[in-house]
Design a protein around this motif. Structure first.
Motif, mmCIF file in Angstrom:
data_model
loop_
_atom_site.group_PDB
_atom_site.id
_atom_site.type_symbol
_atom_site.label_atom_id
_atom_site.label_comp_id
_atom_site.label_asym_id
_atom_site.label_seq_id
_atom_site.Cartn_x
_atom_site.Cartn_y
_atom_site.Cartn_z
ATOM 1 N N ARG A 180 24.182 0.439 15.955
ATOM 2 C CA ARG A 180 24.407 -0.537 14.884
ATOM 3 C C ARG A 180 25.615 -1.410 15.189
ATOM 4 O O ARG A 180 26.442 -1.101 16.046
ATOM 5 C CB ARG A 180 24.646 0.173 13.545
ATOM 6 N N THR A 207 29.499 -3.729 5.883
ATOM 7 C CA THR A 207 28.065 -3.943 6.039
ATOM 8 C C THR A 207 27.642 -3.508 7.437
ATOM 9 O O THR A 207 28.382 -3.726 8.406
ATOM 10 C CB THR A 207 27.690 -5.420 5.803
ATOM 11 N N SER A 208 26.500 -2.860 7.539
ATOM 12 C CA SER A 208 26.001 -2.342 8.814
ATOM 13 C C SER A 208 24.580 -2.838 9.050
ATOM 14 O O SER A 208 23.736 -2.776 8.145
ATOM 15 C CB SER A 208 26.003 -0.807 8.820
ATOM 16 N N GLU A 209 24.332 -3.322 10.265
ATOM 17 C CA GLU A 209 22.997 -3.755 10.670
ATOM 18 C C GLU A 209 22.569 -2.927 11.875
ATOM 19 O O GLU A 209 23.221 -2.976 12.930
ATOM 20 C CB GLU A 209 23.010 -5.246 11.015
ATOM 21 N N TYR A 210 21.501 -2.167 11.738
ATOM 22 C CA TYR A 210 21.064 -1.251 12.791
ATOM 23 C C TYR A 210 20.176 -1.977 13.802
ATOM 24 O O TYR A 210 19.552 -2.995 13.503
ATOM 25 C CB TYR A 210 20.361 -0.053 12.172
ATOM 26 N N ARG A 220 13.914 -1.509 9.612
ATOM 27 C CA ARG A 220 15.254 -1.486 10.190
ATOM 28 C C ARG A 220 16.282 -1.244 9.095
ATOM 29 O O ARG A 220 16.331 -1.975 8.099
ATOM 30 C CB ARG A 220 15.540 -2.795 10.916
ATOM 31 N N ARG A 221 17.105 -0.241 9.281
ATOM 32 C CA ARG A 221 18.084 0.139 8.261
ATOM 33 C C ARG A 221 19.152 -0.942 8.100
ATOM 34 O O ARG A 221 19.636 -1.527 9.073
ATOM 35 C CB ARG A 221 18.729 1.473 8.643
ATOM 36 N N ASP A 222 19.549 -1.192 6.837
ATOM 37 C CA ASP A 222 20.565 -2.183 6.497
ATOM 38 C C ASP A 222 21.397 -1.613 5.358
ATOM 39 O O ASP A 222 20.869 -1.347 4.277
ATOM 40 C CB ASP A 222 19.887 -3.500 6.088
ATOM 41 N N ASP A 223 22.701 -1.393 5.579
ATOM 42 C CA ASP A 223 23.576 -0.762 4.597
ATOM 43 C C ASP A 223 24.689 -1.697 4.155
ATOM 44 O O ASP A 223 25.233 -2.468 4.952
ATOM 45 C CB ASP A 223 24.234 0.499 5.176
ATOM 46 N N ASP A 224 25.037 -1.600 2.869
ATOM 47 C CA ASP A 224 26.244 -2.211 2.325
ATOM 48 C C ASP A 224 27.048 -1.095 1.666
ATOM 49 O O ASP A 224 26.605 -0.515 0.661
ATOM 50 C CB ASP A 224 25.917 -3.292 1.302
ATOM 51 N N SER A 253 21.520 1.138 0.564
ATOM 52 C CA SER A 253 20.724 1.138 1.792
ATOM 53 C C SER A 253 19.252 0.927 1.468
ATOM 54 O O SER A 253 18.761 1.343 0.410
ATOM 55 C CB SER A 253 20.898 2.471 2.529
ATOM 56 N N ASN A 254 18.543 0.283 2.388
ATOM 57 C CA ASN A 254 17.097 0.121 2.220
ATOM 58 C C ASN A 254 16.316 1.347 2.689
ATOM 59 O O ASN A 254 15.095 1.376 2.588
ATOM 60 C CB ASN A 254 16.609 -1.126 2.965
#
Length: 273
Positions: A180, A207-210, A220-224, A253-254
């Motif tokens: 990520r 914020t994280s974009e995998y 695709r995982r996407d976290d705040d 997270s999604n």
């Protein structure tokens, strides 16, 4: 989102538990060359966090650091090696669940008594002995600024930093979705109410974009990530302090199994000797 089409997947709701924590540590600083402003520093720490009603979330953490610090006029520079072990009580076996080792550097510049600028960088290897597919190498860097209002009532202090980095997955064939990129900011401050009494607060957003789609959830995982804490510190005497603290953490997270929020209320008793 279900793990597989047509198969519903549900998680439990809110869980509450009393929490307790016991921590201890030792740190030292030893001069190496007074004329050059060189010194050796280090620390060792241990912390055990107990969630009485949800034992699978209890954690034991051990960490250490050893490095060299140099002070020259308004500049300070340090480089250190660091290690960290984490054991989650609900995990199988007796070995740690996460092992981290790395090197950090930091430069500080204080143009006057009320301002300080900081830059930092860290490289570390993160390993999961029981789940090698999750192993990553991590790089983090950032800059920060702090300011003290020395002449204002309460002598408030504010600080802020921006940071970013990436985690490179080691198991590229079946673990690439753990890689990520992440970016964030942290701000906070403190205020002196009276002698031995102070308030403090800190807020962190990341914020994280995998890198790849999660193979179980096919997205695709996407976290705040958001974390805020507010506390009050009473310095009873030179050695003892009492700190009630409120903390709220939210990871939006999604991916359903990594989407959570947590609220904590704690009172910390600390002795420095």
């Amino acid at each position: 989102m279900p793990i597989a089409p047509g198969i519903p997947f549900f998680l439990g709701g809110t869980e509450n538990s009393p929490i307790g924590s016991l921590g201890a540590g030792v740190r030292f600083t030893s001069p190496l060359d007074v004329d050059r402003g060189l010194s050796l520093f280090g620390r060792i720490g241990f912390d055990h966090r107990l969630t009485a009603d949800e034992s699978e979330f209890s954690t034991t953490v051990g960490d250490g650091q050893l490095g060299v610090h140099m002070r020259k006029d308004k500049h300070q520079f340090s480089v250190s090696g660091e290690g960290n072990l984490v054991k989650i009580d609900g995990g199988a076996g007796v070995r740690s669940d996460r092992e981290t080792a790395g090197i950090s550097t930091q430069w500080q510049y204080s143009p006057n008594d009320t301002n300080q600028f900081t830059s930092f960088a860290q490289f570390s290897i993160v390993r999961y002995p029981e789940q090698r597919v999750r192993d990553v190498n991590r790089f983090t860097g950032g800059v920060g600024w702090g300011h003290a209002f020395a002449d204002a009532p309460g002598k408030p202090i504010i600080f802020g930093s921006v940071f970013g980095g990436f985690e490179d997955a080691m198991a590229e064939s079946n673990g690439s979705h753990f890689g990520r990129e992440f970016y964030g900011v942290r701000v906070g401050g403190s205020y002196t109410l009276a002698e031995n009494h102070s308030l403090f607060t800190a807020l962190t957003y990341q914020t994280s974009e995998y890198d790849e789609d999660d193979p179980s959830f096919l997205t695709r995982r996407d976290d705040d990530f958001f974390d805020v804490n507010v506390g009050y510190r009473f310095q009873y005497d030179k050695s003892w302090s009492v700190t009630p603290t409120l903390r709220y953490t939210n990871n939006d997270s999604n991916i359903v199994i990594t989407d959570y929020d947590r609220f904590e209320a704690m009172v910390v008793f600390r002795n420095d000797f």
